[in-house]
Structures are given as C-alpha cells and as structure tokens.
Write an enzyme that holds these catalytic residues in place. Structure first.
Site, mmCIF file in Angstrom:
data_model
loop_
_atom_site.group_PDB
_atom_site.id
_atom_site.type_symbol
_atom_site.label_atom_id
_atom_site.label_comp_id
_atom_site.label_asym_id
_atom_site.label_seq_id
_atom_site.Cartn_x
_atom_site.Cartn_y
_atom_site.Cartn_z
ATOM 1 N N HIS A 188 0.869 -1.184 0.000
ATOM 2 C CA HIS A 188 0.000 0.000 0.000
ATOM 3 C C HIS A 188 0.904 1.233 0.000
ATOM 4 O O HIS A 188 2.008 1.185 0.538
ATOM 5 C CB HIS A 188 -0.826 -0.065 1.285
ATOM 6 C CG HIS A 188 -1.908 0.953 1.425
ATOM 7 N ND1 HIS A 188 -1.658 2.252 1.782
ATOM 8 C CD2 HIS A 188 -3.257 0.842 1.283
ATOM 9 C CE1 HIS A 188 -2.806 2.901 1.862
ATOM 10 N NE2 HIS A 188 -3.789 2.076 1.562
ATOM 11 N N ASP B 212 3.049 -4.441 7.821
ATOM 12 C CA ASP B 212 1.827 -3.647 7.723
ATOM 13 C C ASP B 212 0.630 -4.576 7.929
ATOM 14 O O ASP B 212 0.299 -5.381 7.058
ATOM 15 C CB ASP B 212 1.799 -2.992 6.330
ATOM 16 C CG ASP B 212 0.491 -2.261 6.050
ATOM 17 O OD1 ASP B 212 -0.416 -2.292 6.902
ATOM 18 O OD2 ASP B 212 0.391 -1.659 4.964
ATOM 19 N N GLN C 130 -4.699 -4.781 6.951
ATOM 20 C CA GLN C 130 -5.747 -5.695 6.463
ATOM 21 C C GLN C 130 -5.739 -7.028 7.193
ATOM 22 O O GLN C 130 -6.674 -7.816 7.049
ATOM 23 C CB GLN C 130 -5.585 -5.953 4.958
ATOM 24 C CG GLN C 130 -5.767 -4.733 4.082
ATOM 25 C CD GLN C 130 -7.168 -4.163 4.115
ATOM 26 O OE1 GLN C 130 -8.127 -4.797 4.577
ATOM 27 N NE2 GLN C 130 -7.309 -2.951 3.632
ATOM 28 N N LYS D 109 -10.368 0.015 10.240
ATOM 29 C CA LYS D 109 -10.581 -1.219 9.467
ATOM 30 C C LYS D 109 -10.865 -2.391 10.398
ATOM 31 O O LYS D 109 -11.074 -3.513 9.957
ATOM 32 C CB LYS D 109 -9.351 -1.506 8.601
ATOM 33 C CG LYS D 109 -9.156 -0.424 7.554
ATOM 34 C CD LYS D 109 -8.028 -0.681 6.619
ATOM 35 C CE LYS D 109 -7.873 0.511 5.687
ATOM 36 N NZ LYS D 109 -6.706 0.393 4.816
ATOM 37 N N CYS E 281 -4.529 2.754 -3.701
ATOM 38 C CA CYS E 281 -3.274 3.140 -3.041
ATOM 39 C C CYS E 281 -2.193 2.101 -3.287
ATOM 40 O O CYS E 281 -1.394 1.801 -2.395
ATOM 41 C CB CYS E 281 -3.455 3.347 -1.545
ATOM 42 S SG CYS E 281 -4.587 4.647 -1.140
HETATM 43 C C1 PLP Z 1 -5.738 1.076 4.612
HETATM 44 C C2 PLP Z 1 -4.365 0.533 4.589
HETATM 45 C C3 PLP Z 1 -3.301 1.264 5.116
HETATM 46 C C4 PLP Z 1 -3.455 2.654 5.663
HETATM 47 O O1 PLP Z 1 -4.378 2.757 6.697
HETATM 48 P P1 PLP Z 1 -4.750 4.247 7.184
HETATM 49 O O2 PLP Z 1 -5.784 4.043 8.201
HETATM 50 O O3 PLP Z 1 -5.257 4.960 5.964
HETATM 51 O O4 PLP Z 1 -3.501 4.837 7.683
HETATM 52 C C5 PLP Z 1 -2.047 0.707 5.070
HETATM 53 N N1 PLP Z 1 -1.855 -0.513 4.556
HETATM 54 C C6 PLP Z 1 -2.841 -1.254 4.057
HETATM 55 C C7 PLP Z 1 -2.550 -2.621 3.516
HETATM 56 C C8 PLP Z 1 -4.137 -0.764 4.050
HETATM 57 O O5 PLP Z 1 -5.122 -1.477 3.528
#
Ligand code: PLP
Length: 420
Positions: free
Chosen positions: A132, A209, A212, A235, A375
C-alpha cells in the site's frame, strides 16, 4: 484414528443479530438497500463502539496522565485500559503499544525515527510490489533523505510474493524490509513469520503492515517476530483517528522520540531534557483518548465474536462470490485461488468498462465497492491495469449482497451496450 473434518468455528449469534448492531447497514441508497462491500477501505462500527466513545465524553472526559482528580483518573484508566486490550489482542507487552493517528502515521514515525539513526548513503530498503502507498512513501522519503535506495521484490502471476527474488534481495544486504501481512488488493495472506525470520537473519530491521490482517487473522507479534507491526482502528470495526505502532521493546528503548512535547518527558530543564520511557516517550501531547477507548471496545467486540469465526465467515463469502464472478467471461479476478493464504478481498476488471463507471452504476444498486488504484500503483503497474474494482467482505456481509453485486455488474454491461 480417523480424522474428523473440523467445521468452521461458529459465530456466537446470527448474522441478522450482528447486522442489527450496525444501524448504518439498514440504510437505503436511493430506493435500494445498502450492500456495503467496501470494508477494506473502512469497516462499519457497531453500536457498542459508538456508545463507548459517547459514554466517555458524557461521563469521564478529562485529560489523561495529568490531574489527580477523579475524572482525570477515570480517563487515564480508560485510555491505558484500551492499551492493555490492544496489547493482549496482538500478544504484545503494553509498553510496546504506541497509539498513533492511523497505520500511515505509524509507518511514518517508525521509518523516520529508525532510518534517521540507521540509514546512510547507498543503503537499501526492501519493499514488495504489493505494498500500500502507506508502506511505500514513508520509505521513499527516508531513503531520499539518507541517499538510500528502494529494492522491489516482485509479485508472481498468482499474486504471491516471489520468494526467490525476496531471498536474492536479502542477499544484497538491505538495512530494512517492509512488507504487508495481507494485500489490500489481492487478498494474499503473506507468510510474514517466514519472511521476517529470513530478513532478520540477513540483519535487516523489519516492519509488517497489518492494516488488512488484524480484522481477519489472529496476530501474535512474537510469532511474526518483526521489529515493528502497524495497524489502523477504522478497518478493525473501530473509529477513525486511531492506529497502532507496535515496536519491540529493545527497539523502542533505543529509538529517539519522533515528536517532542508534553507527556513524553520525564524532566525538562534549560540545559537538559530526559524522556519518559516507552510508550509515553512516543506519545507527545494529548492523545486521541475517545478514539483509543473506541478501539479498545472494538477489539473486545471482535474477541466476543472470535476472529476465527469472523475469518471463516469472510472466506465463506469469498467462496460464494469468486465462482460467480469467474463464471462471467468478461470479468478477470486477481489474487491467489481460495485457500489458506487467501482472504475475503476480491479485485476484478470488467472488460470494456472503467472501474469508476462500474462503481457509479453499482451505487445505483445500493452496492458500495472501491474503484481505482487502491493506493497500490506499483501493484497496478505489475498487473498491467490502470485501476480495478474491489469488493471486500466483513463479518456482517451476506450472500444476498454478493448477488446484488453480480446483478449490478450485469446491469453495467447492459448500460454499456455490451453482451451480458
Ligand atoms: C488502509 C491501509 C493502510 C493505511 O491505513 P490508514 O488508516 O489509511 O492509515 C495501510 N496498509 C494497508 C494494507 C491498508 O489497507
């Protein structure tokens, strides 16, 4: 002994009851019921989370860590209590959990603070093509400041990280490796434990990260083994405005603060300032108190339902949706075949129609999906597409909503005068 086939873990209450905890899911869009299939952009928030936040403001609002009056102590207890809940959720020590604004800020602070003292000219940072932008741009900025370079690991045709290329990249001696746990486009669940172990034995700092992953995969940061693990509240059925930076204690203890201000110091003099210990050292100023309380409640709600049961539900929806989409000759879906490394996220291309038109027509059917580059422009380039449409599932979605998505897609083809 004969193996008993294990049935998927069951949710403690019906989908109808779960849906009733989310009044927004009862909305109409025009004359159609809402089918909310954009959960990977933001998940909806159950009543209990909204209540926890409004109760906080109605009954206990005060600044934390400052006063000794009753409200301040209550607010501090709620805020630090949320940290305990989050720490337990990911198998961390509470001192390793730093609250941030979102996952993006968590990556930025880790990348800036760590790279400032560890990265120099000619150094390498390894990223994968499925990252992302939140896990690309902060590293790009840090690399540019230090005169370092980004080293990209390709994604294979099934939508998985190319492991041989990953090993080759580690052979080039990177200082840092940043990788996503679950792809927000492909739904791929990466073997982050293995990737991190390999990167660490090559001497690299690691960041995962988990934006998700945390809503659908049981995460144990000790098992993942990364130096940093980031995720975001909205999320995770929680509010916006709150994210988490997990950092291993040994790493946080030696890391310089990202920001200076109140709360993060132990003593301020004219000549010398000493800092508080983590996590306070990394939380300058008044934090997002209500949002942290909301996130804590969201995690409790997830624990009540059971992450395994949530994941099983999303995989059932994926198993229902994928064949229906794949059956349509004008649709191309992306990501690994359903299996243990595929989560409930489906991105697809519709022959002859731009994703923005698709999502606009789907909206007339009440179906909310994401359209665009997600993104993930590096991944779009790898897949050879300018943009994609994405349906992403949460525990409260239904097969009926998937049917409405398919009906809407057939309508798109009719509107564009193409064969259904
Ligand atoms: C949404 C997302 C982010 C960023 O999350 P934010 O709440 O916008 O900071 C980073 N990595 C992944 C894989 C995402 O789906």
């Amino acid at each position: 002994m004969t193996a008993v086939p294990s049935s998927p873990p069951a949710l403690p209450r019906s989908i109808d009851l779960i849906r009733s905890e989310f009044p927004i899911l009862g909305r109409q869009i025009g004359d159609r019921p809402l089918s909310y299939l954009d959960n990977s952009a933001t998940a909806q928030t159950p009543n209990c989370v909204v209540d926890a936040m409004s109760d906080y403001y109605r009954t206990s609002n005060a600044n934390v860590h400052r006063g000794v009056h009753t409200l301040s102590e209550e607010a501090t207890g709620l805020y630090e209590g949320a940290r305990d809940i989050v720490a337990e959720f990911i198998g961390a020590d509470r001192r390793e959990v730093i609250f941030t604004r979102n996952a993006t800020e968590a990556v930025n602070v880790a990348a800036q603070a760590w790279c400032e003292s560890h990265l120099g000219p000619g150094d390498r940072i390894v990223l994968t093509e499925m990252e992302h932008h939140s896990n690309i741009v902060p590293w790009y900025l840090a690399a540019r400041r230090a005169g370092a370079t980004l080293d990209w690991v390709p994604v294979d045709d099934e939508g998985r990280i190319d492991r041989e290329a990953f090993t080759r990249a580690l052979g080039r001696g990177p200082k840092a490796v940043a990788v996503t746990h679950v792809s927000n486009v492909l739904g791929t669940l990466n073997p982050v434990g293995d990737l991190v172990a390999e990167a660490r034995s090559a001497g690299a700092m690691t960041l995962v990260d988990g934006a998700q992953a945390t809503p659908r995969v049981k995460v144990d940061v000790k098992e993942v083994g990364a130096d940093f693990y980031v995720f975001t509240g909205h999320k995770l059925y929680g509010p916006t405005g709150i994210g988490v930076l997990f950092g291993r204690r040994e790493v946080l203890d030696v890391l310089e603060p990202f920001e200076g201000g109140g709360s993060m110091i132990s003593k301020v003099g004219r000549e010398k300032i000493t800092f508080a210990r983590p996590p306070a050292k990394f939380e300058a100023g008044t934090p997002m108190i209500a949002e942290a309380v909301g996130l804590g409640r969201a995690v409790e709600w997830i624990n009540e339902l059971g992450l395994d049961a949530i994941a099983a539900r999303e995989r059932a929806l994926l198993d229902y949706a994928l064949p229906k989409l794949d059956e349509l000759p004008w649709i191309t879906t992306f990501g690994p075949a359903p299996g243990p490394d595929r989560e409930g996220i489906v991105s697809f291309e519709v022959e002859g129609i731009h994703p923005h038109d698709i999502s606009e027509i789907l909206d007339r059917h009440g179906v909310a999906v994401r359209a665009g580059h997600h993104c993930a422009q590096v991944l779009m380039e790898r897949l050879g597409v300018p943009a994609l449409t994405r349906a992403s599932f949460a525990v409260y979605n239904t097969e009926e909503e998937v049917d409405r998505l398919v009906e809407g897609l057939l309508d798109c083809r009719r509107i564009f005068g193409l064969e259904g």
